[in-house]
Write a protein that holds these residues in place. Sequence first.
Motif, short mmCIF file in Angstrom:
data_model
loop_
_atom_site.label_atom_id
_atom_site.label_comp_id
_atom_site.label_asym_id
_atom_site.label_seq_id
_atom_site.Cartn_x
_atom_site.Cartn_y
_atom_site.Cartn_z
N PRO A 180 -24.62 -37.54 -43.96
CA PRO A 180 -24.15 -37.15 -45.30
C PRO A 180 -22.64 -37.01 -45.34
N MET A 184 -22.32 -34.21 -50.38
CA MET A 184 -23.74 -33.86 -50.30
C MET A 184 -23.96 -32.36 -50.34
N VAL A 187 -25.14 -31.54 -53.69
CA VAL A 187 -26.52 -31.96 -53.88
C VAL A 187 -27.47 -30.94 -53.27
N TYR A 349 -26.42 -36.00 -57.49
CA TYR A 349 -26.07 -37.05 -56.52
C TYR A 349 -25.36 -38.21 -57.22
N TRP A 350 -25.83 -38.56 -58.40
CA TRP A 350 -25.24 -39.68 -59.13
C TRP A 350 -23.89 -39.30 -59.75
N ALA A 354 -21.96 -38.81 -54.44
CA ALA A 354 -22.27 -38.49 -53.05
C ALA A 354 -22.91 -39.70 -52.35
N THR A 355 -22.77 -39.72 -51.06
CA THR A 355 -23.31 -40.82 -50.26
C THR A 355 -24.11 -40.26 -49.09
#
Length: 510
Positions: A180, A184, A187, A349-350, A354-355
């Motif tokens: 992460p 994150m 999230v 998250y969108w 975040a990745t």
Amino acid sequence: MAAQVTLSAPPRTAFYNDPVIRGIIYQILVALAVILFFAWIILNTAQNLAAQNKSTGFDFLFQTSGFGISFTLIPFDRSSYYWQAFLVGLLNTLLVAIIGIVFATILGFVLGVARLSSNWLVARIATVYVEIIRNIPLLLQLFFWYFAVLKAMPAVRQSYELPFNTFINQRGIIVPKPLPDSEMTFVIVALVLAIVAAIAIVRWAMSVRTATGHYPQPVVWGSLFANLLITFGFGFVAGSLLTGIFPALSGIVGFPLIAGAVLAGISLTPYTRFGRAFIGFVLTWAVMAFLLEGMFAFVPPMVIALAAVLTAAAVAWIMIKGDGRPATEGKFPLALAVLIIIAVPGLVYWLTGATLNFEVPILERFNFSGGVQLVPELVALVFGLTIYTAAFIAENVRSGIQAVSKGQTEAAASLGLREGDRLRLVVIPQAMRVIIPPLTSQYLNLTKNSSLGAAIGYPELVNVFMGTTLNQTGKAIEVIAITMAVYLTLSLTTSAFMNWYNARVALVER
């Protein structure tokens, strides 16, 4: 002449004949005897150690260990200290205990309810499971899962490939490693808040239904929408799997979308349970076919296909027989809660960009590189403890349910509650006061039984600290005392938490 009456004082008795004083004297004497006994043991031990030129103390904890550990949750190598070896063993023990308690509780409750199911097949399967598992020694089961199952897996280059880039072989289970980024964190916070919000909504909806007999209208409409989305998602997955099983269906443009839409539409009709059963049939068929093909490659494909179809048919039949209520009752808050828990973190998250990447295991010349390797000792110990303890928890759950008066069930049925609602809203809450005390004992047993991991080489506390550390340092008294204190602390902590929870669910007398 009047007679004169003389009053005399009652006869005095010795102070030691007073029951209260005599009881205090006995307690003081017993306490002194216990103190003297332990003092004698300590002095005698000190004299024996001095005669053998052995020193006592805990300074050995800060000496270099000089050995390695196969599985650790924190960095550890040969240059680490003995206190770090103790910490590694403690964390490994807690890891097994926590995972085992969670999964054993879930499995045990499912089996306990299944034993009392009106479905003959479900009840018989649960009964056979409980009677077989609880009558086989735990150590023998650990040997079975470790030597007969995991160690019988193929070599690294012939590993079984499971979904999501997961591999299983003689060296354990290799899964992708999450990587992460800093975003994150938002999230994760959103996920926690979504769970809290979902629980609050469900409790509010249940309280309103208890008071009025109906769920709040916003919850009903929100749950309808959530049920549609969830059913559409599962239907889309089922349609995608069907195109893989039957290639001819791939010629239909957008078949997974059509399947999801049709099943979502069926969820609004009185035949919703047949739609759910169809999804369960397809998912079970695909999963069983994949697992059986990987684990029994030597079996003819027709036999594997037949076994997968029969298993899927049994699951679908159980779902149809066990879920007979229409779509307008009972499950709406659950569907809404699931949607909230999934949608809120997904939206964050969108929005935050975040990745969450995964380090996929890659097969090299001698082993996999990347990913996270779950050693077979850990898998065998967790699986064995879960399977074994769940059988006893199932009996506790069954006895707790049967302890509830039948009049409660009959009264709930007279109010129009279906079987699932009667169990969830009336029976289980009353049965918990009977279930929790023996459930506490099973949690304690599971935690202490984790020490059997030493028999299959899992580096838990007994193996690392009482085994290797004790042999190298010779500090038997100190090592054993620390280990006993750890297990005593874990047991008392678990008991205190369960006693607090038991007080929360106990009946309050007026």
